[in-house]
Design a protein around this motif. Structure first.
Motif, short mmCIF file in Angstrom:
data_model
loop_
_atom_site.label_atom_id
_atom_site.label_comp_id
_atom_site.label_asym_id
_atom_site.label_seq_id
_atom_site.Cartn_x
_atom_site.Cartn_y
_atom_site.Cartn_z
N HIS A 64 -23.67 -43.74 23.69
CA HIS A 64 -22.39 -44.25 24.22
C HIS A 64 -21.34 -43.15 24.21
CE1 HIS A 64 -19.25 -47.78 24.13
NE2 HIS A 64 -18.82 -46.76 24.86
N HIS A 66 -18.28 -40.88 26.99
CA HIS A 66 -17.55 -40.78 28.27
C HIS A 66 -17.10 -39.34 28.51
CE1 HIS A 66 -17.22 -45.23 28.30
NE2 HIS A 66 -17.08 -45.10 27.00
N LYS A 151 -23.24 -51.48 32.42
CA LYS A 151 -22.16 -51.96 31.55
C LYS A 151 -21.06 -52.61 32.37
CE LYS A 151 -18.44 -50.21 28.64
NZ LYS A 151 -17.88 -48.99 28.04
N HIS A 241 -19.97 -51.13 21.00
CA HIS A 241 -18.90 -50.97 19.99
C HIS A 241 -18.43 -52.26 19.30
CE1 HIS A 241 -16.21 -52.02 23.27
NE2 HIS A 241 -16.16 -50.81 23.80
N ASP A 314 -19.01 -43.64 21.30
CA ASP A 314 -17.91 -44.00 22.22
C ASP A 314 -16.92 -42.84 22.34
OD1 ASP A 314 -16.46 -45.39 24.05
OD2 ASP A 314 -15.67 -46.88 22.66
ZN LIG Z 1 -16.96 -46.67 25.68
#
Ligand SMILES: [Zn+2]
Length: 483
Positions: A64, A66, A151, A241, A314
């Motif tokens: 996970h 970005h 997602k 998360h 994340d």
């Molecule tokens: Zn995320």
């Protein structure tokens, strides 16, 4: 058995897998693990690495992240590598909200081009589907590309990226029909906007009003709704998360039935609380918000009891100044501004840079404090993400024939986490000053050294795209359920 000289003999280490701990030597040849054995010291190898006193782990998979903001895949993958990560699974979505007219397929093709050129680490990809995506067109195309996980945001309606419920059901049906799975950010966005509006109207825009505007019940409600939809459409579901302690009941309830449900938490939800928000304001702003000590403890219990299946980061790379800026969009230019004391917490940017510190934090708080075992750490950070996203046993395993993605971890190295010592573009860490006993000191991917002697050895451009294979995924009809 000798089949020519091996490339590496990793000697004398303690091999950790989800099944246990054993003293094993590891032979690496032609990018894969050739053999493991109690004593392979007689085997010829071009290079012998002494792993005495160290743990030999499969490379960590960060499922996970970005890498599309201040840190893109170049600097993100470098930073991740220093944290013992060898495989990354970024989330990619269309960029129409910043005026780039493209489909999700086109965004992913653009990302793959960038990653092929710039990534230091092998990568798979999750697609993010947003409200204006043509899911009937995009989902089948993405599945053909090896993107098998979709997602959807149940929040952020005003940022234009929330997936409406009817369309979420459709996307789940399409994914389920063709060997895909759904993932959700479970928070009720309408309730958050309502609470934020009320807070702003009352002039309550300081950092102490952030957590109360996004209470745990909104995560619980959305997760129950998503799990209900996934049950109705028979679509495997992965909740990203997870942060709220009540979520363990939801996982327990739905995992007891037919739904193939997986839960992820993150180092920040295992170790930080709303105190970080009170101390640091915008820098600690993430969604869902940092919660309470009881929630941290529940996340550890969830990992130990197998209600939670994975730990991922994340990661969003932002600089300090960018966190003080309102809104955030993929690909948009983020100007750096000075923090004002009068900043509304609701105008600050979401996201934090948690990847490089992830293994250190989970090891320190999980292993050194006795909350989980080493084999469980390998399950939740290596084996399970590989199994869930159709990469096992190529990734996530130390088995003959698996990619030689190997981390040597020295449990005797003491170090302190700091922004200064991290390698991403971000100039802060919420783990500043945290003391850790134990460190990833060496890593390789497919038999090529990535990190050694505190230095990055692997050039950019050697990464491979890893198509997710739904027939290998744990939730596939013939797949084995992870424990
Ligand atoms: Zn995320």
């Amino acid at each position: 058995m000798t089949t020519g000289q091996a490339d590496y003999l990793i000697k004398g280490g303690l091999v950790i897998t989800g099944d246990g701990i054993s003293r094993r030597d590891v032979l690496v040849k032609d990018e894969v693990i050739q053999r493991l054995g109690a004593d392979l010291s007689g085997e010829p190898a071009a290079r012998v690495i002494d792993a005495t006193g160290k743990y030999v782990l499969p490379g960590i998979i960060d499922a996970h992240n970005h890498p599309v903001y201040a840190d893109r895949v170049d600097t993100f993958s470098e930073s991740a590598a220093f944290g013992g990560v060898t495989t990354i699974i970024p989330f990619i979505r269309n960029r129409r909200d910043v005026g780039i007219e493209e489909t999700t397929v086109e965004s992913i093709e653009a990302f793959m081009e960038e990653a092929q050129r710039d990534s230091r680490l092998d990568y798979s990809i999750h697609a993010i589907l947003v409200g204006d995506d043509d899911v009937e067109d995009q989902v089948p195309r993405l599945l053909k590309m090896g993107v098998i996980s979709f997602k959807m945001f149940m929040t952020y309606p005003r940022r234009g990226i929330m997936m409406p419920d009817d369309k979420m059901l459709k996307a789940m049906e399409l994914a389920a029909n063709d060997g895909g799975m759904a993932m959700v950010h479970a928070e009720n966005g309408y309730c958050i906007d309502y609470l934020v509006d009320r807070s702003v109207a009352d002039g309550r825009t300081g950092r102490e009003w952030y957590a109360p505007s996004q209470p745990r019940i909104l995560e619980l409600e959305a997760a129950n709704r998503a799990a209900t939809y996934a049950s109705v459409t028979d679509c495997p579901l992965y909740i990203v998360h997870i942060s709220a302690r009540e979520m363990l009941n939801t996982l327990d309830h739905f995992k007891g039935g037919d739904l193939r449900l997986y839960g992820e938490t993150c180092p920040q939800y295992l170790d930080l609380t709303n105190q970080s928000m009170l101390d640091h304001g915008a820098l600690a702003k993430i969604g869902p918000p940092l919660r309470e000590k009881e929630d941290n403890e529940a996340m550890w219990k969830g990992l130990a009891s197998h209600l939670l299946d994975t730990v991922a980061s994340d990661f969003c790379g932002y600089k300090r100044s960018q966190k003080y800026q309102g809104g955030q969009s993929v690909g948009s230019e983020l100007t750096e501004i000075e923090a004002g004391d009068d900043l509304s917490i609701f105008e600050a940017t979401f996201g934090g840079n948690w990847c490089e510190q992830m293994l250190s934090v989970v090891y320190q708080e999980g292993i050194n404090r006795g909350r989980i075992t080493l084999p469980r750490l390998v399950q939740v950070m290596c084996e399970n993400p590989a199994k869930i996203f159709g990469l096992y046993p190529k990734k996530g395993a130390l088995l003959p024939g698996s990619d030689a993605d190997i981390v040597l971890f020295d449990p005797t190295v003491a170090h302190t986490l700091s922004a200064e010592s991290q390698h991403c573009n971000a100039d802060f860490t919420m783990f500043e000053g945290k003391e850790i006993l134990g460190k990833a000191v060496f890593s390789m991917q497919r038999g090529e050294v990535i990190i050694e002697d505190g230095e990055l050895k692997r050039p950019r451009g050697r990464a491979q795209f890893l198509p997710g294979k739904s027939e290998l995924a744990t939730w596939a009809p013939n797949g084995h359920r992870i424990s």
